[in-house]
Each structure stands twice: as C-alpha cells, then as structure tokens.
Design an enzyme around this catalytic site. Structure first.
Site, PDB file in Angstrom:
ATOM      1  N   SER A 103      -9.193   2.709  14.981  1.00 52.14           N
ATOM      2  CA  SER A 103      -9.034   2.022  16.255  1.00 52.14           C
ATOM      3  C   SER A 103      -9.475   2.767  17.284  1.00 52.14           C
ATOM      4  O   SER A 103      -9.251   4.127  17.466  1.00 52.14           O
ATOM      5  CB  SER A 103      -7.483   1.502  16.423  1.00 52.14           C
ATOM      6  OG  SER A 103      -7.266   1.071  17.686  1.00 52.14           O
ATOM      7  N   VAL A 139       0.810  -1.189   0.010  1.00 53.36           N
ATOM      8  CA  VAL A 139      -0.174   0.032   0.083  1.00 53.36           C
ATOM      9  C   VAL A 139       0.728   1.194  -0.074  1.00 53.36           C
ATOM     10  O   VAL A 139       0.394   2.419  -0.185  1.00 53.36           O
ATOM     11  CB  VAL A 139      -1.019  -0.023   1.367  1.00 53.36           C
ATOM     12  CG1 VAL A 139      -1.911  -1.144   1.088  1.00 53.36           C
ATOM     13  CG2 VAL A 139      -0.324   0.143   2.427  1.00 53.36           C
ATOM     14  N   LYS A 173      -3.814   5.991  13.744  1.00 55.88           N
ATOM     15  CA  LYS A 173      -5.089   5.781  13.689  1.00 55.88           C
ATOM     16  C   LYS A 173      -5.976   7.068  13.800  1.00 55.88           C
ATOM     17  O   LYS A 173      -7.085   7.344  13.465  1.00 55.88           O
ATOM     18  CB  LYS A 173      -5.339   4.657  14.918  1.00 55.88           C
ATOM     19  CG  LYS A 173      -5.012   3.301  14.401  1.00 55.88           C
ATOM     20  CD  LYS A 173      -5.357   2.903  12.879  1.00 55.88           C
ATOM     21  CE  LYS A 173      -4.883   1.423  12.503  1.00 55.88           C
ATOM     22  NZ  LYS A 173      -5.344   1.135  11.345  1.00 55.88           N
ATOM     23  N   TYR A 182       1.318   3.668  16.590  1.00 53.29           N
ATOM     24  CA  TYR A 182       0.020   3.388  16.141  1.00 53.29           C
ATOM     25  C   TYR A 182      -1.002   4.044  16.550  1.00 53.29           C
ATOM     26  O   TYR A 182      -1.977   4.571  15.791  1.00 53.29           O
ATOM     27  CB  TYR A 182      -0.069   1.923  16.643  1.00 53.29           C
ATOM     28  CG  TYR A 182      -1.617   1.175  16.460  1.00 53.29           C
ATOM     29  CD1 TYR A 182      -1.585   0.457  15.369  1.00 53.29           C
ATOM     30  CD2 TYR A 182      -2.547   1.287  17.263  1.00 53.29           C
ATOM     31  CE1 TYR A 182      -2.621  -0.178  14.816  1.00 53.29           C
ATOM     32  CE2 TYR A 182      -3.866   0.637  16.733  1.00 53.29           C
ATOM     33  CZ  TYR A 182      -3.710  -0.137  15.500  1.00 53.29           C
ATOM     34  OH  TYR A 182      -4.964  -0.580  15.359  1.00 53.29           O
TER      35      TYR A 182
END
Length: 162
Positions: A140, A55, A157, A153
């Site tokens: 998330s 991606v 998100k 992370y």
C-alpha cells in the site's frame, strides 16, 4: 488470497478474463461464495474454485494449496492479497492486541502463503525447467508515507515492501 473483498474480487475477474484458472481464498465463506457467483456470472466459462482459508493457519494454507494443485496442477501465479486494516486510532491509543492481529494477518499470513506456494512452485520447477512463476504481494502507499491513525496497517505494509 483476500478474494472475498472488493479488491480481491476484481482481481479474480481481471485474471479470469485473461484465461486464468482461479483458486480464490478468503476467511469469509459468504463473501467468497459471492465472489465466485459474480465471477461466474461475468465470465461463464471461467474455471474457479474456492477455499475458506485462514492465512494465519499454516494447515489451512497448505490444504488450499494442495486443493489448487490437485484441481489445476501447477500453480503459476500467486496474488497474495489478504489483509486487515485494523483500527483507526491515534498511535498513543492504539490497541496492542489489534496491532498484533494486523501484523499476524498482513505480514505473517502473507509470508505463510508466500512460502507455501513458493515451495509448491519450486517442486513443480524441478520437473518443468523454463516454466515461469510469479508471486505478487499487495502492499500500500501507506507503507511509503505512513498514515495517521493507521500505525499497524502502515507498518505491516512497509514490512511487505521489505
């Protein structure tokens, strides 16, 4: 995207049971092949194709989108699910290299896929007024509350939510 992981695999099964023609993408060919086999076993009549796709590489994404379009025609829905958790480490010890990698996959990669598919949808819409299209980007709960030792992370998100 992210079809080789557990969440992505379950998504393929979910949408396949509802009659979707599935184009499953993942950077991990072994996991992707496993997803295809599991989906075909559970839903023998499902139409599913797979593409090894990074991606973060616009050419890889474009090739997968063109492949899906060639096989199935108009892309109606994108579930933009690929992601990378990154290290679990205190913020003061977190690797800048890993932080950049998480952001590249989870944010830039998500946007690369979103933009490529949206352009495909916009081109299809010109010849098919009234057709509905959907794009869903996986975020998330970590984006809402932060998660200790997962600064990259949670940040990635939160960017997806924005």
């Amino acid at each position: 995207t992210g079809a080789g992981g557990n969440f992505g695999r379950e998504g393929c099964i979910y949408f396949g049971k509802r009659g979707a023609k599935i184009t499953a993408l993942d950077v991990n060919k072994i996991a992707l092949d496993e997803t295809k086999a599991i989906v075909k076993k559970e839903i023998p009549a499902v139409q599913i194709i797979t593409f090894v796709c990074n991606v973060t590489d616009p050419d890889s994404v474009l090739a997968a989108v063109k492949g899906a379009d060639t096989k199935f025609g108009t892309i109606d829905m994108l579930w933009n699910n690929a992601g990378y958790q990154g290290q679990i480490a205190p913020t003061l010890e977190y690797s800048l290299t890993d932080f950049a990698n998480v952001m590249n996959i989870n944010v830039t990669g998500m946007f690369t896929v979103l933009q490529t598919v949206a352009k495909n949808m916009a081109a299809a819409k010109k010849s098919n007024d009234g057709h509905k299209f959907t794009i869903v980007n996986t975020a998330s709960v970590a984006a809402l509350r932060g998660t200790p030792a997962m600064v990259a992370y949670a940040s990635s998100k939160a960017a997806i939510l924005a």
